[in-house]
Scaffold this active site. Structure first.
Site, PDB file in Angstrom:
ATOM      1  N   ARG A 164       0.818  -1.213   0.000  1.00 30.55           N
ATOM      2  CA  ARG A 164       0.000   0.000   0.000  1.00 30.55           C
ATOM      3  C   ARG A 164       0.857   1.272   0.000  1.00 30.55           C
ATOM      4  O   ARG A 164       0.491   2.292   0.585  1.00 30.55           O
ATOM      5  CB  ARG A 164      -0.961   0.021   1.194  1.00 30.55           C
ATOM      6  CG  ARG A 164      -1.948  -1.113   1.223  1.00 30.55           C
ATOM      7  CD  ARG A 164      -2.893  -1.100   0.029  1.00 30.55           C
ATOM      8  NE  ARG A 164      -3.813  -2.218   0.104  1.00 30.55           N
ATOM      9  CZ  ARG A 164      -3.558  -3.434  -0.367  1.00 30.55           C
ATOM     10  NH1 ARG A 164      -2.403  -3.681  -0.975  1.00 30.55           N
ATOM     11  NH2 ARG A 164      -4.435  -4.406  -0.256  1.00 30.55           N
ATOM     12  N   SER A 237     -11.523  -0.400   2.870  1.00 32.74           N
ATOM     13  CA  SER A 237     -10.660  -0.692   4.021  1.00 32.74           C
ATOM     14  C   SER A 237     -10.092   0.608   4.576  1.00 32.74           C
ATOM     15  O   SER A 237      -9.363   1.314   3.883  1.00 32.74           O
ATOM     16  CB  SER A 237      -9.521  -1.621   3.601  1.00 32.74           C
ATOM     17  OG  SER A 237     -10.026  -2.851   3.119  1.00 32.74           O
ATOM     18  N   GLU A 333      -5.313   3.681   6.132  1.00 34.20           N
ATOM     19  CA  GLU A 333      -4.993   3.622   4.705  1.00 34.20           C
ATOM     20  C   GLU A 333      -5.594   4.836   4.013  1.00 34.20           C
ATOM     21  O   GLU A 333      -5.067   5.331   3.022  1.00 34.20           O
ATOM     22  CB  GLU A 333      -5.549   2.329   4.098  1.00 34.20           C
ATOM     23  CG  GLU A 333      -5.258   2.153   2.623  1.00 34.20           C
ATOM     24  CD  GLU A 333      -5.752   0.829   2.077  1.00 34.20           C
ATOM     25  OE1 GLU A 333      -6.012   0.772   0.864  1.00 34.20           O
ATOM     26  OE2 GLU A 333      -5.886  -0.144   2.842  1.00 34.20           O
TER      27      GLU A 333
END
Length: 338
Positions: A164, A237, A333
């Site tokens: 990520r 998420s 995130e």
């Protein structure tokens, strides 16, 4: 180029936060960036690039310019017996590109079906799902510096991809806006079926793996776990799955024998953030207009009318409780925009 003033953002972020921006600019080509580089007003303003708003949280109105790509198109650059190299406009909807690849029998990104956002964001976020990360398929990223006008081609290794993460998340690279991304996709049948949840559904339902069947299965799994932003505001998420040392994981496993885990090549262990949050009792939790999705504890939701600060406050509460219970600090995130 399209320029709008005092622009509402509730339909430009999947959380549905009712923020506004002083200015919104859609760019479609290099000539638009050239114009902005020469524009004194633009150069004096605070600027933030934005895609489909699927991985950010507005904590307040944005005072400055939001720069949004409308660069479209898919160009075939090279093709041999094993692979095809495609150049894709950064403003193309990611799932439209996945659908295009599947329809044309190009292998590699089918596991990434239904991930929200644009092609440009895929290269920034290093999106991943069901055992595949997009960095495995990116060959190059073409970007412009919106202050200096410089053009640069970032090769895959230049992007410093990790879980990520890409170099474009660093402050020193925040003023680069992506124009095109080059993807190398496979032409011969080859699937990534190592991810347990995906493999289990295919096996239990006796589904023969094809590009279309895998795409359909991934979409079905995602829809069963994640709410539709058009119905319930969310950014998918919210937290990154934490990676801990083997020693830390062994300690956790002693106390929590059922803890899920994903061993990493360097010996560390990835632990599902959703499981940690669920163990703290947050799955299905609701506080006014904000909450945690009942089917997936990793997803924070806006039931309608929530502010960004309310969502952020719930996130901080969850971070504190997970840290207290497990000694692990979760990191969003989702990017916070002030």
């Amino acid at each position: 180029m399209d320029i709008r003033q005092d622009y509402p953002l509730s339909k430009r972020n999947t959380f549905g936060i009712a923020a506004r921006t002083d200015w919104w600019i859609d760019y479609t080509c290099d000539a638009d960036i050239d114009r902005l580089v020469k524009d004194e007003f633009f150069q004096d303003c605070r600027v933030q690039t934005i895609g489909e708003g699927s991985n950010l949280l507005f904590l307040a109105n944005f005072h400055g310019i939001l720069l949004h790509s409308e660069v479209k198109g898919i160009t075939e650059l090279h093709k041999d017996q094993d692979s095809i190299l495609l150049r894709v406009g950064s403003g193309m909807v990611w799932d439209d590109f996945v659908a295009y690849a599947v329809e044309n029998n190009y292998y590699g990104i089918e596991n990434l079906s239904l991930i929200p956002g644009q092609v440009g964001a895929s290269a920034v976020q290093n999106i991943g799902a069901y055992g595949v990360e997009v960095s495995q398929l990116i060959e190059a990223v073409h970007a412009r510096h919106y202050r200096t006008g410089e053009s640069r081609v970032f090769r895959n290794e230049d992007c410093r991809y990790a879980y990520r993460y890409s170099i474009f998340k660093e402050p020193d690279y925040a003023e680069w806006t992506i124009m095109y991304v080059d993807y190398r996709l496979r032409l011969k049948p080859s699937f990534s079926l190592e991810y347990k949840a995906l493999a289990k559904v295919l096996e239990e339902e006796r589904i023969t793996p094809t590009l279309q069947s895998i795409r359909d299965t991934v979409i079905r799994i995602r829809n069963s776990k994640l709410p539709d932003p058009a119905t319930i505001g969310n950014a998918g998420s919210f937290f990154v799955n934490p990676v801990v040392s083997a020693e830390k994981f062994n300690t956790l496993q002693t106390e929590y024998p059922s803890i899920p885990s994903y061993p990493q090549p360097d010996g560390s262990v990835k632990v599902p953030a959703g499981w940690l949050i669920e163990q703290c009792g947050y799955k299905g939790h609701r506080s006014g207009a904000v909450g945690v999705y009942e089917h997936q504890a990793l997803v924070l939701v806006n039931y309608g009318g929530a502010t960004g600060t309310q969502v952020g406050a719930l996130a901080e509460e969850i971070i504190g409780n997970v840290r207290q219970k497990f000694g692990i600090t979760l990191h969003p995130e989702v990017k916070y925009i002030l």
